[in-house]
Design a protein around this motif. Structure first.
Motif, PDB file in Angstrom:
ATOM      1  N   PHE A   1     -19.238  15.626   7.458  1.00 20.29           N
ATOM      2  CA  PHE A   1     -18.470  14.382   7.369  1.00 20.29           C
ATOM      3  C   PHE A   1     -17.122  14.648   6.701  1.00 20.29           C
ATOM      4  O   PHE A   1     -16.080  14.243   7.191  1.00 20.29           O
ATOM      5  CB  PHE A   1     -19.271  13.357   6.568  1.00 20.29           C
ATOM      6  N   ARG A   2     -17.151  15.365   5.586  1.00 14.28           N
ATOM      7  CA  ARG A   2     -15.929  15.679   4.854  1.00 14.28           C
ATOM      8  C   ARG A   2     -14.972  16.503   5.704  1.00 14.28           C
ATOM      9  O   ARG A   2     -13.778  16.235   5.749  1.00 14.28           O
ATOM     10  CB  ARG A   2     -16.284  16.433   3.570  1.00 14.28           C
TER      11      ARG A   2
ATOM     12  N   GLY B   1     -11.621  14.820   6.826  1.00 18.40           N
ATOM     13  CA  GLY B   1     -10.653  15.277   5.862  1.00 18.40           C
ATOM     14  C   GLY B   1     -10.741  14.582   4.523  1.00 18.40           C
ATOM     15  O   GLY B   1      -9.723  14.336   3.873  1.00 18.40           O
ATOM     16  N   LEU B   2     -11.960  14.273   4.127  1.00 20.68           N
ATOM     17  CA  LEU B   2     -12.166  13.526   2.884  1.00 20.68           C
ATOM     18  C   LEU B   2     -12.673  14.431   1.772  1.00 20.68           C
ATOM     19  O   LEU B   2     -13.352  15.416   2.022  1.00 20.68           O
ATOM     20  CB  LEU B   2     -13.200  12.413   3.103  1.00 20.68           C
ATOM     21  N   SER B   3     -12.353  14.070   0.565  1.00 19.95           N
ATOM     22  CA  SER B   3     -12.880  14.735  -0.620  1.00 19.95           C
ATOM     23  C   SER B   3     -13.623  13.706  -1.458  1.00 19.95           C
ATOM     24  O   SER B   3     -13.129  12.603  -1.649  1.00 19.95           O
ATOM     25  CB  SER B   3     -11.745  15.335  -1.449  1.00 19.95           C
ATOM     26  N   PHE B   4     -14.782  14.090  -1.941  1.00 16.09           N
ATOM     27  CA  PHE B   4     -15.569  13.175  -2.752  1.00 16.09           C
ATOM     28  C   PHE B   4     -15.560  13.641  -4.190  1.00 16.09           C
ATOM     29  O   PHE B   4     -15.715  14.818  -4.477  1.00 16.09           O
ATOM     30  CB  PHE B   4     -17.015  13.101  -2.224  1.00 16.09           C
ATOM     31  N   ARG B   5     -15.379  12.700  -5.086  1.00 21.80           N
ATOM     32  CA  ARG B   5     -15.371  13.026  -6.515  1.00 21.80           C
ATOM     33  C   ARG B   5     -16.793  13.130  -7.027  1.00 21.80           C
ATOM     34  O   ARG B   5     -17.679  12.461  -6.544  1.00 21.80           O
ATOM     35  CB  ARG B   5     -14.645  11.932  -7.297  1.00 21.80           C
ATOM     36  N   GLY B   6     -16.946  13.921  -8.081  1.00 19.52           N
ATOM     37  CA  GLY B   6     -18.220  13.979  -8.756  1.00 19.52           C
ATOM     38  C   GLY B   6     -19.079  15.036  -8.335  1.00 19.52           C
ATOM     39  O   GLY B   6     -19.629  15.695  -7.805  1.00 19.52           O
TER      40      GLY B   6
ATOM     41  N   GLU C   1     -15.444   5.136  15.281  1.00 17.52           N
ATOM     42  CA  GLU C   1     -16.184   6.396  15.214  1.00 17.52           C
ATOM     43  C   GLU C   1     -16.472   6.773  13.757  1.00 17.52           C
ATOM     44  O   GLU C   1     -17.565   7.224  13.412  1.00 17.52           O
ATOM     45  CB  GLU C   1     -15.399   7.514  15.897  1.00 17.52           C
ATOM     46  N   TYR C   2     -15.480   6.574  12.888  1.00 21.05           N
ATOM     47  CA  TYR C   2     -15.681   6.835  11.455  1.00 21.05           C
ATOM     48  C   TYR C   2     -16.777   5.928  10.907  1.00 21.05           C
ATOM     49  O   TYR C   2     -17.669   6.375  10.183  1.00 21.05           O
ATOM     50  CB  TYR C   2     -14.378   6.608  10.675  1.00 21.05           C
ATOM     51  N   ARG C   3     -16.714   4.657  11.243  1.00 20.02           N
ATOM     52  CA  ARG C   3     -17.698   3.698  10.731  1.00 20.02           C
ATOM     53  C   ARG C   3     -19.116   4.089  11.159  1.00 20.02           C
ATOM     54  O   ARG C   3     -20.055   4.027  10.371  1.00 20.02           O
ATOM     55  CB  ARG C   3     -17.352   2.297  11.197  1.00 20.02           C
ATOM     56  N   LYS C   4     -19.252   4.520  12.395  1.00 19.27           N
ATOM     57  CA  LYS C   4     -20.568   4.938  12.890  1.00 19.27           C
ATOM     58  C   LYS C   4     -21.041   6.176  12.136  1.00 19.27           C
ATOM     59  O   LYS C   4     -22.193   6.245  11.708  1.00 19.27           O
ATOM     60  CB  LYS C   4     -20.482   5.217  14.388  1.00 19.27           C
ATOM     61  N   HIS C   5     -20.161   7.158  11.979  1.00 18.61           N
ATOM     62  CA  HIS C   5     -20.509   8.387  11.269  1.00 18.61           C
ATOM     63  C   HIS C   5     -20.858   8.079   9.812  1.00 18.61           C
ATOM     64  O   HIS C   5     -21.805   8.632   9.260  1.00 18.61           O
ATOM     65  CB  HIS C   5     -19.353   9.374  11.363  1.00 18.61           C
TER      66      HIS C   5
ATOM     67  N   ALA D   1       0.826  -1.214   0.000  1.00 17.43           N
ATOM     68  CA  ALA D   1       0.000   0.000   0.000  1.00 17.43           C
ATOM     69  C   ALA D   1       0.855   1.257   0.000  1.00 17.43           C
ATOM     70  O   ALA D   1       1.914   1.306   0.620  1.00 17.43           O
ATOM     71  CB  ALA D   1      -0.915  -0.003   1.222  1.00 17.43           C
ATOM     72  N   ASP D   2       0.346   2.274  -0.705  1.00 16.20           N
ATOM     73  CA  ASP D   2       0.989   3.580  -0.639  1.00 16.20           C
ATOM     74  C   ASP D   2       0.438   4.310   0.587  1.00 16.20           C
ATOM     75  O   ASP D   2      -0.377   3.766   1.337  1.00 16.20           O
ATOM     76  CB  ASP D   2       0.756   4.371  -1.925  1.00 16.20           C
ATOM     77  N   LEU D   3       0.860   5.526   0.799  1.00 13.83           N
ATOM     78  CA  LEU D   3       0.448   6.279   1.978  1.00 13.83           C
ATOM     79  C   LEU D   3      -1.064   6.481   2.020  1.00 13.83           C
ATOM     80  O   LEU D   3      -1.687   6.355   3.082  1.00 13.83           O
ATOM     81  CB  LEU D   3       1.166   7.633   2.007  1.00 13.83           C
ATOM     82  N   THR D   4      -1.654   6.733   0.868  1.00 13.62           N
ATOM     83  CA  THR D   4      -3.107   6.922   0.803  1.00 13.62           C
ATOM     84  C   THR D   4      -3.836   5.633   1.180  1.00 13.62           C
ATOM     85  O   THR D   4      -4.822   5.663   1.919  1.00 13.62           O
ATOM     86  CB  THR D   4      -3.530   7.369  -0.606  1.00 13.62           C
ATOM     87  N   GLY D   5      -3.355   4.515   0.691  1.00 14.80           N
ATOM     88  CA  GLY D   5      -3.968   3.226   1.012  1.00 14.80           C
ATOM     89  C   GLY D   5      -3.863   2.897   2.484  1.00 14.80           C
ATOM     90  O   GLY D   5      -4.808   2.394   3.089  1.00 14.80           O
ATOM     91  N   LEU D   6      -2.732   3.194   3.076  1.00 16.79           N
ATOM     92  CA  LEU D   6      -2.548   2.955   4.507  1.00 16.79           C
ATOM     93  C   LEU D   6      -3.474   3.859   5.321  1.00 16.79           C
ATOM     94  O   LEU D   6      -4.107   3.415   6.279  1.00 16.79           O
ATOM     95  CB  LEU D   6      -1.088   3.197   4.903  1.00 16.79           C
ATOM     96  N   ALA D   7      -3.573   5.126   4.925  1.00 19.59           N
ATOM     97  CA  ALA D   7      -4.460   6.064   5.620  1.00 19.59           C
ATOM     98  C   ALA D   7      -5.907   5.582   5.546  1.00 19.59           C
ATOM     99  O   ALA D   7      -6.640   5.632   6.535  1.00 19.59           O
ATOM    100  CB  ALA D   7      -4.324   7.452   5.026  1.00 19.59           C
ATOM    101  N   TRP D   8      -6.314   5.092   4.369  1.00 20.02           N
ATOM    102  CA  TRP D   8      -7.679   4.593   4.209  1.00 20.02           C
ATOM    103  C   TRP D   8      -7.929   3.393   5.120  1.00 20.02           C
ATOM    104  O   TRP D   8      -8.963   3.284   5.757  1.00 20.02           O
ATOM    105  CB  TRP D   8      -7.967   4.233   2.755  1.00 20.02           C
ATOM    106  N   GLU D   9      -6.993   2.482   5.189  1.00 17.58           N
ATOM    107  CA  GLU D   9      -7.164   1.315   6.055  1.00 17.58           C
ATOM    108  C   GLU D   9      -7.323   1.726   7.515  1.00 17.58           C
ATOM    109  O   GLU D   9      -8.162   1.193   8.221  1.00 17.58           O
ATOM    110  CB  GLU D   9      -5.987   0.349   5.907  1.00 17.58           C
ATOM    111  N   CYS D  10      -6.524   2.667   7.951  1.00 12.04           N
ATOM    112  CA  CYS D  10      -6.630   3.140   9.339  1.00 12.04           C
ATOM    113  C   CYS D  10      -7.980   3.802   9.571  1.00 12.04           C
ATOM    114  O   CYS D  10      -8.618   3.578  10.595  1.00 12.04           O
ATOM    115  CB  CYS D  10      -5.498   4.114   9.660  1.00 12.04           C
TER     116      CYS D  10
END
Length: 62
Positions: A52-53, A57-62, A33-37, A18-27
């Motif tokens: 939520f964003r 610290g998330l960005s959604f495409r589209g 708390e994230y799962r509940k939200h 995994a790259d840094l983004t993949g590792l961050a996503w897994e964490c």
């Protein structure tokens, strides 16, 4: 989001390369708390995508 056994080697197999983004996503996705939200977003009255964003610290495409 599926449950997983954190002690299982299969739960970490994707992280081997995994790259840094993949590792961050897994964490993040393993954070209770994230799962509940995240689950609250299914409620149309929640109106929380912006909150939520900002919180996670998330960005959604589209």
């Amino acid at each position: 989001m599926p449950d997983f056994d954190w002690r299982s080697p299969e739960a970490y197999s994707k992280l081997q390369n995994a790259d840094l983004t993949g590792l961050a996503w897994e964490c993040l996705r393993r954070n209770p708390e994230y799962r509940k939200h995240y689950c609250t977003l299914a409620n149309p009255r929640a109106g929380a995508p912006v909150e939520f964003r900002k919180k996670w610290g998330l960005s959604f495409r589209g």
